[in-house]
Design an enzyme around this catalytic site. Structure first.
Site, PDB file in Angstrom:
ATOM      1  N   ASN A 114      34.562 -18.302  22.734  1.00  0.00           N
ATOM      2  CA  ASN A 114      36.117 -18.976  22.486  1.00  0.00           C
ATOM      3  C   ASN A 114      36.699 -19.964  23.256  1.00  0.00           C
ATOM      4  OD1 ASN A 114      36.598 -18.313  19.420  1.00  0.00           O
ATOM      5  ND2 ASN A 114      36.680 -16.252  20.013  1.00  0.00           N
ATOM      6  N   ASP A 149      23.957 -25.462  16.636  1.00  0.00           N
ATOM      7  CA  ASP A 149      23.130 -26.152  16.930  1.00  0.00           C
ATOM      8  C   ASP A 149      21.754 -25.708  16.825  1.00  0.00           C
ATOM      9  OD1 ASP A 149      22.105 -24.951  19.492  1.00  0.00           O
ATOM     10  OD2 ASP A 149      24.290 -25.433  20.012  1.00  0.00           O
ATOM     11  N   GLU A 165      40.853 -11.333 -10.456  1.00  0.00           N
ATOM     12  CA  GLU A 165      40.097 -11.649  -9.476  1.00  0.00           C
ATOM     13  C   GLU A 165      39.145 -10.492  -8.957  1.00  0.00           C
ATOM     14  OE1 GLU A 165      43.102 -15.080  -6.937  1.00  0.00           O
ATOM     15  OE2 GLU A 165      43.058 -12.878  -6.519  1.00  0.00           O
TER      16      GLU A 165
HETATM   17  C1  GLA Z   1      37.025 -16.889  16.719  1.00  0.00           C
HETATM   18  C2  GLA Z   1      36.248 -16.779  15.577  1.00  0.00           C
HETATM   19  C3  GLA Z   1      36.781 -16.132  14.545  1.00  0.00           C
HETATM   20  C4  GLA Z   1      37.289 -14.619  15.066  1.00  0.00           C
HETATM   21  C5  GLA Z   1      38.197 -14.712  16.177  1.00  0.00           C
HETATM   22  C6  GLA Z   1      38.474 -13.395  16.754  1.00  0.00           C
HETATM   23  O1  GLA Z   1      38.113 -17.748  16.504  1.00  0.00           O
HETATM   24  O2  GLA Z   1      35.739 -18.043  15.072  1.00  0.00           O
HETATM   25  O3  GLA Z   1      36.035 -15.591  13.213  1.00  0.00           O
HETATM   26  O4  GLA Z   1      36.201 -14.005  15.000  1.00  0.00           O
HETATM   27  O5  GLA Z   1      37.596 -15.639  17.216  1.00  0.00           O
HETATM   28  O6  GLA Z   1      39.108 -13.664  17.957  1.00  0.00           O
END
Ligand code: GLA
Length: 739
Positions: A480, A534, A614
């Site tokens: 991240n 990728d 739904e």
């Molecule tokens: C990233 C991922 C999300 C989620 C968050 C958790 O942004 O893409 O799907 O898993 O981290 O922190």
């Protein structure tokens, strides 16, 4: 024989079923590139023009033959120092500080099967499905030898390239650029199609003319990135979905990369692609080697659809591995958009129970289950289960979920550490950080030094304990932030330019260890959604979370762009709640399902919180996915509308390879009052055949569907007396069966 050497002509020709690629050992042993295009025979050196051009120098050994110039001829692996002033694929600084070398052909070898690369992903083959060519170029005085590697896959119409550089001299050399491949096209007006974007907005399609200036596409982020994709297409200016020539280049590498596309002074178009040469100063001691990652090439003379279909087959069958490669993936529910990190074991079980009742097959527990992870400022690096939060052990939670008849999966982010973690307090030097410089933070976390095997091993061991305990069926491996402060505490100062590459190898090794220890594991890649989408990643995980943006309308565009290089079955896609967390847009529940089915299909919300109406749709959606998945994931894929241009409707379809059935998908992007009649032109149906719309019973002639188009379905809304054209954001799936 897919690879043919003609001794007299000194040509080496690579043939696939529908394409040919040729190089020639030219005067002064320069390795020239003579052809890549539709299948063709003979010596193509008639395309070479040996003209004396001002300011384009000549090899010393050409003597008075001034028509021989690396600056004007199409080169197979252009290097800095040879007199070629165009973008180089290769550049080396010698021990004495001088930059440049002059690579010449030495020898070649043709081998059965496909070469493999140590520690790097490749397009793989079983036995005779592929053949390998290795061409050695060298500049002995500079102390470098380059092994150009080619894999030829006749049935796939794929050619792969890679390069292995060896220091064959007595002093150390510094690699400054070592691309995977370069392609020169002596004729044509080419565009480059590239796939650009941002977090939550990946892979929009850009198309720019290649002119006499360098056009750079790439990533400096240490990852392949949200901003540009390591997949590009050179397309003839006239090329469309069904017509014209195009060449795709897909890099099997998940770190910084670049693609340099340009046209030279005499009309040759060059594209050089490979590892990003900024932040890459790779010292090689005598005897040491550097392996450039693999680039997969596909040529299509029949437009972009055929190009994509060839890449789809390559990725599905010769890049993705493991037991999940060809199996329908379980319909999963991920708790991230439902709860964030604010959950208890009880809440998860409550979500799981309803999901199981409605037919969901796997529950995935996302971020927040470990260490002191209650928000995204702490805990990364401490892979111990927060049993207090769960109210039980991970093993117990998983057992309860299995007791409901579901599989169980877990989220991890192994490459990261928060300063606020026991891991960091114990091993601050494990994070990439430049001494004396405050690091750049990203999501308040630091990047662990995965160029160090002991760091990779320690993180792996801790995570594996949890996976052992809960016998996870699935792992979502996230990443991240972008990489900055590239300095490793253990590497000598002169080797710091190796770190980013070694880091990527460390990530690959981590994933390989996961797959070895858990042979049945379904691994999903992720990097803030599709920041590391990728072909390299897909060698380890057969699917990647396509984007953090789950808004169905935005997703149509993101998945459209992704589809040029990657099959639907690799795109993680889920139905989420409305109004959407990112866009605040409200789209119908059915539309969200149609869009998620153009991917792996799952849910990303608490099904307890949706309406009864739904809830009734969920089992039907899952049933539809099960019914269509083979077509969705294995059919030939066609983009029926250009989503970047057409703001009215998006449409795509899948056709069974033998043409026996097809699924047309339409999403209405916009609507106006009293709007014109709309039609969607189909593609890929069996010409002359008739197809029946399974639901309405309507019979259509295939030729007419492909010429005039399928009329946009009419909809019966509750308070309207007659059927009308659909509303904004309505979606349709039309199943056509050949009769
Ligand atoms: C990233 C991922 C999300 C989620 C968050 C958790 O942004 O893409 O799907 O898993 O981290 O922190």
């Amino acid at each position: 024989m897919p690879i043919i050497y003609n001794e007299q002509e000194k040509t080496i020709t690579l043939h696939t079923q529908n394409t040919s690629y040729q190089m020639k050992v030219g005067p002064c042993d320069l390795l020239l590139h003579t052809y890549y295009g539709p299948r063709a025979q003979g010596d193509m050196s008639w395309c070479l023009s040996f003209r004396d051009r001002g300011f384009s120098g000549n090899p010393y050994d050409a003597k008075l033959l001034r028509g021989i110039s690396a600056d004007t001829l199409p080169m197979e692996y252009p290097c800095e120092g040879s007199g070629d002033f165009r973008a180089p694929a290769f550049s080396v600084r010698r021990a004495n500080g001088a930059v440049g070398c002059d690579l010449r052909y030495v020898s070649h070898e043709i081998k059965p099967g496909k070469y493999a690369l140590d520690g790097l992903p490749t397009v793989y083959a079983d036995g005779e499905e592929a053949e390998t060519l290795e061409v050695t170029l060298a500049d002995e005085a500079a102390g470098v030898r380059v092994l150009l590697q080619y894999g030829v896959f006749p049935a796939l119409d794929v050619i792969t390239r890679a390069a292995r550089i060896e220091n064959c001299g007595e002093g150390s050399v510094l690699l400054q650029a070592a691309a995977s491949a370069s392609l020169d096209f002596v004729s044509g007006d080419w565009d480059v199609m590239h796939f650009y974007g941002r977090h939550a907005g990946e892979r929009a399609v850009g198309r720019a003319p290649i002119e006499q200036r360098e056009l750079l596409i790439g990533s400096r982020r240490g990852t392949s990135s949200h901003q540009q994709s390591p997949f590009v297409i050179l397309a003839d200016r006239e090329t469309t979905e069904l017509h014209g020539r195009c060449v795709g280049m897909s890099l099997l590498y998940s770190g910084s990369f670049s693609c340099n596309a340009s046209r030279d002074q005499f009309g040759t178009t060059r594209a050089v692609m490979g590892i990003q040469s900024e932040h890459f100063d790779y010292p090689l001691e005598p005897g040491e080697v550097f392996q450039a990652p693999e680039l997969a090439l596909v040529y299509s003379g029949e437009g972009l659809a055929r190009l994509s279909q060839r890449f789809h087959r390559m990725v599905s069958q010769h890049v993705c591995r493991g037991p999940w490669k060809n199996r329908r993936r379980p319909v999963l529910l991920n708790n991230w958009e439902a709860t964030g990190m604010d959950f208890t074991g009880e809440r998860i079980l409550n979500i799981a129970k309803t999901a199981a009742e409605l037919g969901v097959e796997m529950l995935v527990l996302d971020d927040g289950w470990f260490g002191a992870r209650n928000d995204d400022n702490a805990g990364l690096g401490d892979w111990t289960v927060n049993t207090e939060k769960l109210g039980c052990t991970m093993g117990e939670l998983a057992d309860k979920i299995r007791g409901m008849g579901m599989k169980f999966g877990l989220w991890i982010e192994p490459e990261m550490v928060n300063e606020d973690s026991d891991r960091y307090r114990e091993h601050p030097d494990w994070a990439l950080c430049i001494p004396g410089k405050a690091p750049v933070m990203g999501r308040n976390q630091l990047v662990l030094d995965f160029s160090r095997p002991e760091v990779v091993d320690a993180i792996f061991e801790q995570i594996a304990q949890v996976l052992d305990e809960c016998r996870a069926d699935y792992v979502k491996m996230d990443m991240n932030r972008s990489i900055t402060d590239v300095y490793s505490a253990v590497w000598p100062d002169q080797s710091q330019g190796k770190i980013l590459y070694q880091y990527v190898l460390g990530v690959y090794r981590f994933m390989e260890m996961l797959l070895e220890r858990y042979p049945n594991l379904l691994l999903e890649g992720c990097s803030g959604g599709g920041g590391r989408f990728d072909a390299g990643m897909l060698y380890y995980c057969p699917q990647i979370w396509c984007s953090d943006n789950t808004d169905a309308i935005d997703r149509v565009r993101i998945q459209y762009g992704t589809s040029f290089g990657f099959p639907l079955r690799t795109m993680g896609a889920h139905v989420s709640a409305v109004p959407n967390g990112d866009t605040r847009r409200k789209t119908p529940f059915h539309t969200r399902a149609v869009v998620a089915m153009a991917g792996t299909f799952g849910y990303e919300l608490d099904l307890n919180l949706i309406s009864d109406e739904e809830k009734k749709q969920v089992p039907a959606q899952i049933e539809a996915f099960k019914k269509y998945w083979n077509l969705l994931h294995n059919g030939l894929f066609y983009r029926l509308t250009d989503v970047m241009q057409n703001r009215q409707e998006a449409a795509w379809m899948m056709v069974e390879e033998d043409g026996s059935e097809a699924l047309v998908n339409i999403v209405v992007l916009d609507s106006t009052g009293n709007n014109p009649n709309r039609f969607v032109r189909c593609m890929g149906l069996t010409p002359g055949a008739s197809y029946k719309d399974e639901e309405s019973g309507m019979v259509y002639d295939a030729n007419a569907l492909m010429a005039q188009g399928l009329p946009m379905p009419m909809v019966q809304y509750p308070r309207w007396p007659v059927k009308v054209t659909p509303n904004e954001y309505d979606a349709f799936q039309i199943h056509l069966v050949r009769i």
